[in-house]
Scaffold this motif. Sequence first.
Motif, PDB file in Angstrom:
ATOM      1  N   ARG A  69      25.008  25.231   2.100  1.00 36.20           N
ATOM      2  CA  ARG A  69      24.212  26.311   3.201  1.00 36.20           C
ATOM      3  C   ARG A  69      24.187  27.329   2.425  1.00 36.20           C
ATOM      4  NH1 ARG A  69      25.716  26.721   9.536  1.00 36.20           N
ATOM      5  NH2 ARG A  69      23.489  28.135   8.745  1.00 36.20           N
ATOM      6  N   GLU A  71      24.226  29.730  -0.059  1.00 38.45           N
ATOM      7  CA  GLU A  71      23.154  30.485  -0.265  1.00 38.45           C
ATOM      8  C   GLU A  71      23.100  30.431  -2.537  1.00 38.45           C
ATOM      9  OE1 GLU A  71      20.748  34.070   1.196  1.00 38.45           O
ATOM     10  OE2 GLU A  71      21.168  33.248   3.206  1.00 38.45           O
ATOM     11  N   HIS A  72      22.925  30.829  -3.471  1.00 34.86           N
ATOM     12  CA  HIS A  72      22.965  30.010  -4.951  1.00 34.86           C
ATOM     13  C   HIS A  72      22.118  30.519  -5.695  1.00 34.86           C
ATOM     14  CE1 HIS A  72      24.287  27.991  -8.319  1.00 34.86           C
ATOM     15  NE2 HIS A  72      24.975  29.314  -8.232  1.00 34.86           N
ATOM     16  N   GLN A  73      22.049  31.726  -6.109  1.00 35.20           N
ATOM     17  CA  GLN A  73      20.913  31.515  -8.112  1.00 35.20           C
ATOM     18  C   GLN A  73      21.766  31.142  -9.589  1.00 35.20           C
ATOM     19  OE1 GLN A  73      17.067  33.237  -7.844  1.00 35.20           O
ATOM     20  NE2 GLN A  73      17.343  32.046  -9.794  1.00 35.20           N
ATOM     21  N   THR A  87      25.475  34.073  -2.071  1.00 34.22           N
ATOM     22  CA  THR A  87      25.586  35.002  -0.943  1.00 34.22           C
ATOM     23  C   THR A  87      26.184  34.210   0.758  1.00 34.22           C
ATOM     24  OG1 THR A  87      23.299  36.273  -1.358  1.00 34.22           O
ATOM     25  CG2 THR A  87      24.189  36.660   0.257  1.00 34.22           C
ATOM     26  N   ARG A  89      26.880  34.777   4.454  1.00 35.12           N
ATOM     27  CA  ARG A  89      26.130  35.810   5.750  1.00 35.12           C
ATOM     28  C   ARG A  89      27.685  35.880   6.445  1.00 35.12           C
ATOM     29  NH1 ARG A  89      21.784  37.762   4.512  1.00 35.12           N
ATOM     30  NH2 ARG A  89      20.324  36.532   2.811  1.00 35.12           N
ATOM     31  N   SER A  94      25.820  40.440   4.257  1.00 40.70           N
ATOM     32  CA  SER A  94      25.639  39.693   3.642  1.00 40.70           C
ATOM     33  C   SER A  94      26.779  40.035   2.443  1.00 40.70           C
ATOM     34  CB  SER A  94      24.049  39.293   2.904  1.00 40.70           C
ATOM     35  OG  SER A  94      23.462  40.757   2.747  1.00 40.70           O
ATOM     36  N   GLU A  96      27.467  39.738  -1.350  1.00 40.41           N
ATOM     37  CA  GLU A  96      26.085  39.126  -2.461  1.00 40.41           C
ATOM     38  C   GLU A  96      27.481  38.819  -3.614  1.00 40.41           C
ATOM     39  OE1 GLU A  96      23.157  40.729  -5.655  1.00 40.41           O
ATOM     40  OE2 GLU A  96      22.239  38.743  -4.158  1.00 40.41           O
ATOM     41  N   TRP A 149      17.943  21.472  -7.838  1.00 39.66           N
ATOM     42  CA  TRP A 149      17.571  23.630  -7.673  1.00 39.66           C
ATOM     43  C   TRP A 149      16.569  23.511  -8.439  1.00 39.66           C
ATOM     44  CZ3 TRP A 149      17.665  28.189  -6.239  1.00 39.66           C
ATOM     45  CH2 TRP A 149      17.437  29.712  -7.088  1.00 39.66           C
ATOM     46  N   ILE A 155      14.448  27.584  -5.005  1.00 40.77           N
ATOM     47  CA  ILE A 155      15.286  27.296  -3.552  1.00 40.77           C
ATOM     48  C   ILE A 155      16.144  26.333  -4.294  1.00 40.77           C
ATOM     49  CG2 ILE A 155      13.858  28.502  -2.233  1.00 40.77           C
ATOM     50  CD1 ILE A 155      12.939  25.318  -1.895  1.00 40.77           C
TER      51      ILE A 155
END
Length: 159
Positions: A69, A71-73, A87, A89, A94, A96, A149, A155
């Motif tokens: 779950r 969020e990862h860039q 990120t 939440r 949030s 980051e 990825w 995403i």
Amino acid sequence: MRLFYATAICAVTASQALALCAPESTIVLSCTTNGGTDHLDVCISGDSVTYRYGPESAPDLTLTTTVARLEHQPWPGIGRAIWEAATFRNGAFSYEVYSSYDKFDQISDGGVTVYQQDNEVASLACDAGSVKLGLFAIGDAKEAAGQCWDPEAQIWGQC
């Protein structure tokens, strides 16, 4: 090449920061902020990722989510710096968390930017020399959880 950079980064930064992470967990980012008064840590343990911030003895904030779950860039593989961001939440807020390693200057960096809704409310950088990185740890954990990825869509999805 990715393994080389990850190994070099861990070797360079291994003794520079005390982590709030449990001994059996993988450190993603660990550093001090505010002149050493606070700690910022992101750790992976099993299929959970935990963000902690605050005094070493009693963090002010601890957020945990699953690897799937989160969020990862990830780093796109180009540029002089290897970087990534994740990120966490918590209601309208949030957090980051970002980390980077400059391949030329061999300097590790990181910090956290806090948003309420879409408005930045705080930004804290890691103290110079205190950064301990585990670059690629989140990406590797996501892949182990069966996610891939998609660089075009930006995403993570099921493989």
